[in-house]
Design a protein around this motif. Structure first.
Motif, short mmCIF file in Angstrom:
data_model
loop_
_atom_site.label_atom_id
_atom_site.label_comp_id
_atom_site.label_asym_id
_atom_site.label_seq_id
_atom_site.Cartn_x
_atom_site.Cartn_y
_atom_site.Cartn_z
N GLN A 150 9.70 1.40 -0.58
CA GLN A 150 10.10 1.24 0.81
C GLN A 150 10.87 2.46 1.30
OE1 GLN A 150 12.46 -2.21 1.58
NE2 GLN A 150 12.34 -2.01 3.80
N ALA A 185 10.64 5.48 0.09
CA ALA A 185 9.69 6.58 0.19
C ALA A 185 8.87 6.46 1.46
CB ALA A 185 8.77 6.60 -1.04
N ALA A 186 8.45 5.22 1.79
CA ALA A 186 7.66 5.01 3.02
C ALA A 186 8.48 5.34 4.24
CB ALA A 186 7.18 3.55 3.07
N GLN A 187 9.77 4.94 4.23
CA GLN A 187 10.64 5.25 5.36
C GLN A 187 10.85 6.75 5.49
OE1 GLN A 187 14.12 2.94 4.47
NE2 GLN A 187 13.30 1.05 5.40
N GLN A 188 11.03 7.42 4.35
CA GLN A 188 11.19 8.87 4.38
C GLN A 188 9.94 9.55 4.92
OE1 GLN A 188 13.79 10.68 3.85
NE2 GLN A 188 12.78 12.68 4.02
N GLN A 189 8.77 9.08 4.46
CA GLN A 189 7.51 9.64 4.94
C GLN A 189 7.34 9.39 6.43
OE1 GLN A 189 4.05 8.13 2.99
NE2 GLN A 189 2.68 9.65 3.86
N ALA A 190 7.69 8.16 6.88
CA ALA A 190 7.58 7.85 8.31
C ALA A 190 8.51 8.73 9.13
CB ALA A 190 7.91 6.37 8.53
N GLU A 198 9.53 11.73 8.30
CA GLU A 198 8.97 13.08 8.30
C GLU A 198 7.81 13.18 9.28
OE1 GLU A 198 7.95 13.80 4.27
OE2 GLU A 198 10.02 14.14 3.61
N VAL A 199 6.95 12.15 9.30
CA VAL A 199 5.82 12.13 10.24
C VAL A 199 6.34 12.12 11.67
CG1 VAL A 199 3.88 10.77 11.09
CG2 VAL A 199 4.22 11.07 8.63
#
Length: 261
Positions: A71, A73-78, A80-81
């Motif tokens: 979760q 990692a997904a938040q970090q990726q989101a 960054e996007v």
């Protein structure tokens, strides 16, 4: 050969002893939290460590940790996007603003060029000269002699024109005389922008007034036969002053300003 059990040796533990031993073994398990650290024969039949539920708790804990990590990692990726998207939008806005600025500058430049061209065309138009009678010709030349002229010679030129033909200012200037001119009949005198003067005589009607500015080709009256004439025509003079006697060759004057006569 018969074996006999030695007295007092290898007797089977009594029920009370077995129970006590079992209790001690369980207590050791509970206190240490480590399965199998206490070697008690009576525990051999107890459930194996994997059957106690401890491993299940550890596995569940690992799963939760993995989910939290996933979760995060997904938040970090989101994030960054979103940052990349925001940066792209900001760059797009800047590019659009710059393009709009360039378009405004180009439009302004086009308007300035158009305005300059219009001003240049207007200057050219105001500096242009035309014939006083469109499509006419000179019927009596400059300095022609005869008794009909008080000075003994013609001070201008006559353009052939029927009565009522439109008469035009040959160039831009200001009207300094508009009315009866004696032998000239109804006449108009214009001070041209170059400082010279032009006269239009024998008019049947006058369409301008003193002080009025005129442009090349503007109608100032209609030809006629007023004053000292033998028939309708336009008497045209070019002068250095507004006064009679300062005449110059009108044909050379018009030709010097590009008029084909």
């Amino acid at each position: 050969m018969a074996f006999t059990r030695a007295p007092g040796k290898h007797r089977r533990p009594g029920r009370v002893k077995r129970t006590t031993t079992r209790t001690v073994g369980v207590a050791a398990l509970t206190t240490t939290g480590v399965v199998g650290t206490v070697a008690v024969p009576a525990l051999a039949a107890e459930p194996a460590p994997e059957q106690t539920g401890l491993n299940q708790i550890i596995v569940l804990g690992d799963t939760v940790a993995e989910q939290v990590d996933a979760q995060a990692a997904a938040q970090q990726q989101a994030a960054e996007v979103a940052a990349v998207k925001q940066k792209a939008q900001e760059e797009a806005r800047k590019a659009a603003a710059e393009k709009a600025k360039q378009e405004r500058a180009a439009a302004k430049e086009r308007e300035e060029i158009k305005a300059r061209a219009a001003r240049a065309a207007e200057r050219e138009r105001l500096n242009a000269y035309v014939s006083p009678i469109t499509g006419s010709y000179i019927s009596t030349g400059y300095k022609s002699g005869g008794a009909v002229w008080s000075s003994g010679s013609h001070t201008g030129v006559d353009f052939h024109a029927a009565s009522g033909t439109p008469v035009h200012a040959v160039g831009a200037g200001t009207v300094v005389e508009a009315g009866w001119g004696g032998a000239y009949g109804n006449n108009v005198v214009i001070k041209m922008n170059d400082g010279t003067f032009t006269q239009y005589g024998h008019l049947s009607s006058i369409g301008v007034s003193v002080g009025q500015t005129v442009t090349p080709g503007q109608q100032i009256g209609l030809s006629g036969a007023t004053g000292n004439v033998t028939g309708p025509h336009l008497h045209f003079e070019a002068r250095t002053t507004a006064e009679y006697g300062s005449d110059i060759d009108p044909v050379a004057y018009l030709r010097s300003h590009g008029v084909n006569v």
